[in-house]
Scaffold this motif. Structure first.
Motif, PDB file in Angstrom:
ATOM      1  N   SER A 127     -52.665  43.081 -60.158  1.00 58.58           N
ATOM      2  CA  SER A 127     -53.728  42.193 -59.711  1.00 58.58           C
ATOM      3  C   SER A 127     -53.526  40.817 -60.345  1.00 58.58           C
ATOM      4  CB  SER A 127     -55.091  42.748 -60.128  1.00 58.58           C
ATOM      5  OG  SER A 127     -55.226  42.699 -61.556  1.00 58.58           O
ATOM      6  N   LYS A 128     -54.173  39.806 -59.815  1.00 53.76           N
ATOM      7  CA  LYS A 128     -54.016  38.444 -60.343  1.00 53.76           C
ATOM      8  C   LYS A 128     -54.413  38.379 -61.819  1.00 53.76           C
ATOM      9  CE  LYS A 128     -54.995  36.579 -55.762  1.00 53.76           C
ATOM     10  NZ  LYS A 128     -55.952  35.818 -54.925  1.00 53.76           N
ATOM     11  N   GLU A 129     -55.538  39.011 -62.160  1.00 50.23           N
ATOM     12  CA  GLU A 129     -56.024  38.969 -63.541  1.00 50.23           C
ATOM     13  C   GLU A 129     -55.052  39.665 -64.487  1.00 50.23           C
ATOM     14  OE1 GLU A 129     -60.092  40.017 -66.074  1.00 50.23           O
ATOM     15  OE2 GLU A 129     -59.734  40.990 -64.147  1.00 50.23           O
ATOM     16  N   LEU A 130     -54.606  40.850 -64.112  1.00 45.96           N
ATOM     17  CA  LEU A 130     -53.663  41.589 -64.964  1.00 45.96           C
ATOM     18  C   LEU A 130     -52.327  40.868 -65.039  1.00 45.96           C
ATOM     19  CD1 LEU A 130     -52.913  44.046 -66.665  1.00 45.96           C
ATOM     20  CD2 LEU A 130     -52.396  45.277 -64.532  1.00 45.96           C
ATOM     21  N   SER A 131     -51.900  40.289 -63.934  1.00 46.14           N
ATOM     22  CA  SER A 131     -50.624  39.574 -63.914  1.00 46.14           C
ATOM     23  C   SER A 131     -50.637  38.385 -64.863  1.00 46.14           C
ATOM     24  CB  SER A 131     -50.325  39.118 -62.483  1.00 46.14           C
ATOM     25  OG  SER A 131     -49.041  38.543 -62.391  1.00 46.14           O
ATOM     26  N   THR A 132     -51.751  37.633 -64.880  1.00 39.24           N
ATOM     27  CA  THR A 132     -51.847  36.492 -65.795  1.00 39.24           C
ATOM     28  C   THR A 132     -51.888  36.958 -67.245  1.00 39.24           C
ATOM     29  OG1 THR A 132     -52.913  35.038 -64.188  1.00 39.24           O
ATOM     30  CG2 THR A 132     -53.321  34.565 -66.507  1.00 39.24           C
ATOM     31  N   ALA A 133     -52.667  37.995 -67.523  1.00 33.21           N
ATOM     32  CA  ALA A 133     -52.739  38.520 -68.890  1.00 33.21           C
ATOM     33  C   ALA A 133     -51.373  39.017 -69.358  1.00 33.21           C
ATOM     34  CB  ALA A 133     -53.762  39.651 -68.956  1.00 33.21           C
TER      35      ALA A 133
END
Length: 200
Positions: A127-133
């Motif tokens: 997901s976008k959030e997990l990918s950024t983290a």
């Protein structure tokens, strides 16, 4: 001469590098960005964006080469959510550290002499959030650029020159963005690493 005896022309070095890079990234649709910071002064767009499938990226190499010669930097990233993380501004020692700690990149690109970008391939789409983290954690762990650590940051496309003015040589030429490795394989620490990020 019979058609069966006609040989296909060998790929030029730029096309070959592009093909290796997009194959290693393993994405079907890409966003390509052509960036020229002083373009406004000439009435042009600073960024020319394109969304292309693999075949179109390959076919567009001659046009990209012309744009690069005109001063544009050529960038690429996956379109939409994906299973890659870009770690930017790495030293050769940091790339070796990645390999030695079960974080071997799927793709390594030398963007300027002694400076590298690594694309790591995760075992699943993030997901976008997990990918950024995940990108931020990798940048911290391997001393990469935190400013480039997000889910959709552009990386450089191999086979073209890095047109940043600080890299212009005395001859007036610019260094080529070089393909160093392109295994296309996920890193072995993937599931364990992602589980740790999700737990946080």
């Amino acid at each position: 001469m019979p058609s069966s005896a006609v040989r296909k022309q060998p790929l030029d070095r730029t096309s070959e590098a592009v093909n290796w890079q997009i194959a290693a990234m393993g994405v079907q649709v890409f966003e390509v960005g052509l960036f020229k910071p002083d373009a406004n002064a000439h009435g042009q767009s600073v960024m020319i964006p394109r969304t292309w499938d693999v075949e179109t990226v390959t076919k567009s190499v001659p046009w990209l080469r012309l744009q690069n010669a005109d001063g544009r930097n050529i960038y690429i990233r996956p379109q939409g959510e994906h299973n890659l993380s870009l770690v930017d501004d790495l030293s050769a020692a940091a790339v070796r550290q990645m390999k030695g700690s079960r974080f071997a990149p799927a793709l390594v690109v030398e963007t300027s002499p002694g400076n590298y970008q690594a694309w790591l391939k995760h075992p699943r789409v993030l997901s976008k959030e997990l990918s950024t983290a995940t990108a931020r954690s990798l940048a911290q762990q391997f001393s990469g650029d935190l400013g480039a650590a997000d889910w959709r940051h552009f990386g450089r496309l191999c086979g073209f020159t890095n047109r940043k003015s600080k890299y212009m040589q005395e001859s007036g030429l610019y260094p080529f963005v070089r393909l160093i490795e392109a295994s296309g394989k996920p890193y072995s620490e993937g599931e364990h690493f992602l589980a740790g990020i999700e737990a946080k």
